[in-house]
Design a protein around this motif. Sequence first.
Motif, PDB file in Angstrom:
ATOM      1  N   ARG A 234      34.268  55.877  29.848  1.00 12.15           N
ATOM      2  CA  ARG A 234      35.471  55.543  30.607  1.00 12.15           C
ATOM      3  C   ARG A 234      36.713  56.000  29.861  1.00 12.15           C
ATOM      4  O   ARG A 234      37.664  56.528  30.452  1.00 12.15           O
ATOM      5  CB  ARG A 234      35.545  54.037  30.861  1.00 12.15           C
ATOM      6  CG  ARG A 234      34.484  53.486  31.796  1.00 12.15           C
ATOM      7  CD  ARG A 234      34.730  52.009  32.064  1.00 12.15           C
ATOM      8  NE  ARG A 234      33.702  51.420  32.899  1.00 12.15           N
ATOM      9  CZ  ARG A 234      32.597  50.869  32.444  1.00 12.15           C
ATOM     10  NH1 ARG A 234      32.376  50.848  31.146  1.00 12.15           N
ATOM     11  NH2 ARG A 234      31.697  50.357  33.262  1.00 12.15           N
ATOM     12  N   ASP A 238      39.646  58.726  30.989  1.00 15.20           N
ATOM     13  CA  ASP A 238      41.083  58.444  30.963  1.00 15.20           C
ATOM     14  C   ASP A 238      41.827  59.464  30.111  1.00 15.20           C
ATOM     15  O   ASP A 238      42.901  59.953  30.491  1.00 15.20           O
ATOM     16  CB  ASP A 238      41.333  57.037  30.406  1.00 15.20           C
ATOM     17  CG  ASP A 238      40.963  55.945  31.392  1.00 15.20           C
ATOM     18  OD1 ASP A 238      40.961  56.226  32.609  1.00 15.20           O
ATOM     19  OD2 ASP A 238      40.676  54.817  30.955  1.00 15.20           O
ATOM     20  N   ASP A 493      35.154  52.294  37.918  1.00 14.56           N
ATOM     21  CA  ASP A 493      36.154  52.921  37.056  1.00 14.56           C
ATOM     22  C   ASP A 493      37.574  52.545  37.445  1.00 14.56           C
ATOM     23  O   ASP A 493      38.441  52.386  36.583  1.00 14.56           O
ATOM     24  CB  ASP A 493      35.998  54.444  37.081  1.00 14.56           C
ATOM     25  CG  ASP A 493      34.694  54.898  36.451  1.00 14.56           C
ATOM     26  OD1 ASP A 493      34.142  54.135  35.643  1.00 14.56           O
ATOM     27  OD2 ASP A 493      34.218  56.002  36.786  1.00 14.56           O
ATOM     28  N   GLU A 494      37.835  52.419  38.753  1.00 12.52           N
ATOM     29  CA  GLU A 494      39.209  52.186  39.200  1.00 12.52           C
ATOM     30  C   GLU A 494      39.188  51.440  40.527  1.00 12.52           C
ATOM     31  O   GLU A 494      38.294  51.647  41.359  1.00 12.52           O
ATOM     32  CB  GLU A 494      39.949  53.518  39.359  1.00 12.52           C
ATOM     33  CG  GLU A 494      41.431  53.381  39.646  1.00 12.52           C
ATOM     34  CD  GLU A 494      42.155  54.718  39.625  1.00 12.52           C
ATOM     35  OE1 GLU A 494      43.384  54.734  39.755  1.00 12.52           O
ATOM     36  OE2 GLU A 494      41.458  55.757  39.477  1.00 12.52           O
ATOM     37  N   PRO A 510      38.030  47.576  35.419  1.00 17.78           N
ATOM     38  CA  PRO A 510      38.481  48.833  36.020  1.00 17.78           C
ATOM     39  C   PRO A 510      39.973  49.057  35.772  1.00 17.78           C
ATOM     40  O   PRO A 510      40.733  48.124  35.491  1.00 17.78           O
ATOM     41  CB  PRO A 510      38.200  48.635  37.519  1.00 17.78           C
ATOM     42  CG  PRO A 510      37.324  47.413  37.613  1.00 17.78           C
ATOM     43  CD  PRO A 510      37.640  46.582  36.421  1.00 17.78           C
ATOM     44  N   ASP A 511      40.401  50.301  35.909  1.00 21.27           N
ATOM     45  CA  ASP A 511      41.820  50.644  35.830  1.00 21.27           C
ATOM     46  C   ASP A 511      42.477  50.433  37.187  1.00 21.27           C
ATOM     47  O   ASP A 511      41.816  50.464  38.235  1.00 21.27           O
ATOM     48  CB  ASP A 511      41.999  52.098  35.406  1.00 21.27           C
ATOM     49  CG  ASP A 511      41.598  52.333  33.951  1.00 21.27           C
ATOM     50  OD1 ASP A 511      41.715  51.381  33.156  1.00 21.27           O
ATOM     51  OD2 ASP A 511      41.170  53.455  33.622  1.00 21.27           O
ATOM     52  N   VAL A 512      43.778  50.242  37.155  1.00 18.23           N
ATOM     53  CA  VAL A 512      44.596  50.136  38.363  1.00 18.23           C
ATOM     54  C   VAL A 512      45.858  50.955  38.139  1.00 18.23           C
ATOM     55  O   VAL A 512      46.495  50.838  37.081  1.00 18.23           O
ATOM     56  CB  VAL A 512      44.970  48.669  38.675  1.00 18.23           C
ATOM     57  CG1 VAL A 512      45.978  48.605  39.816  1.00 18.23           C
ATOM     58  CG2 VAL A 512      43.738  47.864  39.040  1.00 18.23           C
ATOM     59  N   ALA A 513      46.206  51.792  39.095  1.00 24.81           N
ATOM     60  CA  ALA A 513      47.438  52.570  38.990  1.00 24.81           C
ATOM     61  C   ALA A 513      48.624  51.622  38.907  1.00 24.81           C
ATOM     62  O   ALA A 513      48.852  50.809  39.798  1.00 24.81           O
ATOM     63  CB  ALA A 513      47.582  53.493  40.197  1.00 24.81           C
ATOM     64  N   LYS A 549      45.896  46.190  30.377  1.00 32.61           N
ATOM     65  CA  LYS A 549      45.696  46.770  31.705  1.00 32.61           C
ATOM     66  C   LYS A 549      46.652  46.169  32.734  1.00 32.61           C
ATOM     67  O   LYS A 549      46.664  46.588  33.892  1.00 32.61           O
ATOM     68  CB  LYS A 549      44.247  46.584  32.163  1.00 32.61           C
ATOM     69  CG  LYS A 549      43.243  47.425  31.379  1.00 32.61           C
ATOM     70  CD  LYS A 549      41.835  47.238  31.897  1.00 32.61           C
ATOM     71  CE  LYS A 549      40.851  48.114  31.119  1.00 32.61           C
ATOM     72  NZ  LYS A 549      41.034  49.544  31.408  1.00 32.61           N
TER      73      LYS A 549
END
Length: 693
Positions: A234, A238, A493-494, A510-513, A549
């Motif tokens: 991951r 990124d 992942d997102e 997970p990532d978040v914009a 995050k």
Amino acid sequence: MTSVARVVLDSPLPQLDRLFDYRVPAELEDDCVPGVRVKVPLRTGARMSDGYVVEVLDAVAHAAANDFPGELSPLEAVVSPVPVLAPEIWQLARAVADRAAGVASDVLRLAVPTRQVRPEKAWLARDPAHVPPAVTAPAIDGYAEGVLEALLTTRGRAAVSAVPHPVRLLPAPPADHADTGTGTDPGGTTPGEVDGSDDDRGVWVPGWAATLAQAAAHTLAGERSAVLAVPDFRDVTDLERALLQLVPAERVVRFDAKQTNGQRATALLTARSAPVIAIGSRAAVYAPATELGLIALWDDGDPSFVEQRAPYVHTRDVALVRTAQSGAALLVLSHARSTDVQRLVEIGWMQEVAPHRVRAPKVIPTANQTNADGPAAQARIPSSAWRAAREASRTGPVLVQVASPGFGTGLVCTECGERAHCRVCGGPLGSPRAGATPQCRFCGALAAGYRCPTCGNGRLKPVGQGAQRTADELGRAFPGTRIVVADGSRPIDEVPARPAVVVATRGAEPDVAGGYACVLLLDGDRMLAREGLRVQEDVLRIWTNAAAKGAPGSEVYLVGVGGPLATAMALWRLDVPAHAELVDRRELSFPPAVRVATLTGTDDAVAGAVAALGEMPVGPVLGPVPVEDDPTPGTVRAIVRFPYAHGTEVAATLKAEVIRRSSTRRVVAGGTKRRAAPALRVRLDDAEPFSEV
């Protein structure tokens, strides 16, 4: 003129861990250059061994430097004319093996993939006149102006506190833009700046990824290579997304465990051809590099950086050795600093660099707050955290970090309360969801028809709360809100920047914009209850990575934890726990305040190894004690502690003892000689024996 090739054999035997000299036949003179794969005779002409040519010497000079009176055996064959072992990688492998009392060929197996014909043919057919596209040197955002840029220029070493929130990284201008060297976007926004507008250019990446990408692009703009190592796939993704905003794709080379051998071979040959940015997991630190200018690590405290094969060297230690050999700059980024890096800071080997005027997460400990009512209480969420999460979930996603996956953390007998264990391996049984067949958390075996060995009852009930059970409770506490579960069996992942509650196990967030609107950190008391030398720094690292995050300035609720760790989180002074932990380690003579060597084997072999250290300045030896889980009966373990200044001497002595023990043979029935199982195993810098202190 006859030449002599010095070859390192591809053999794990410690007694063969040296260079062997071979005469180069005239027909192989042209192809026999340093770095190529070769086949050589070993003892007899019928027994062949693989190896790499380390250097080629003139026969006259070799004879003058050596008093060997006999004739050298000839090189059997050059397997391929492509030099795959770069000189600096051989020097690195030799130094790493010597530091760990290991074998250089074990390190080379990590650094050089098996031979792949197609990539080699493509490399030989490449256009040597090809000039890779130029790169613009961007500014490095989030830190005082010019601090990291100057460190890269002077080849300095720094422990860098990462920017603790996601940033939007804007594309770099063309290399021939008027502002070349400034890293400024044509629209006036610096790459990585969060301006709060609706501009949809660029990508959202973690703050640490933006910093590493900008530092690597700055290095590559000066036509010097950069090597960037991160813990898992991951993080690689990124980092790659961030880099592709700043540099052309052909100048980014990936090294990670998900690649095939063909992809690894292509990456290795590409990195040898021109300055590039090499990224990946722990294998990336062995990537060859043209004019190496930067080595950087993210989150060095992650256990994924510990190599699982001999000689079990940590990626951070490899980076330190390579930095000393190459003179490249070194950056170690993290939110919560490891005690190993803290030691290097305190002795002055690395300098500290902190972000400049960034918005740290607003961490709120809730140890003294009352729980909410109803489903929120079942989900272990205090009233203030529940109100904040409910409000935040109306506008964006909320992250809830939990300790364990599945429905419950374990299963117990409904009759006698006995903990249920696997009949195959003895591991604890768990339940992935309500009503599911019990399953072992260690080996995955199903326990259909389980009966309690104590009372014979066949019914089990869950204890504790895993990610799935927490998600069920949150579904009732947040009616109408989308609930997402992310763990090892369901990796995500997102997630989109829309209202939702994301329940994730540690490390699977997970990532978040733009970041999460709110973050809840649950089960902190359970995480800290584990036994182990690095529990505190591991948990702090897990918390801070999740907190980072969140959106800039977002609220983070640390549930059920108080004391110094909660204070450090609330103030975002994460160097304080690392310093306090290192002070305790020095008082106890535990790593990383000292180095340690773990000696495992028969009682006689371990005692002999300890005696071989003689008058060396080692601390009191711990043990030997029996090793209960070792398959060889009678195995014992001793721990030797010694100062860093005497590491070379101790490692060499212990390796000599391993070689002496490995060279013995035994006679079995029928008079056949067979090599015995290793009587002594040595592992340096292993913290595992301290896991039950």
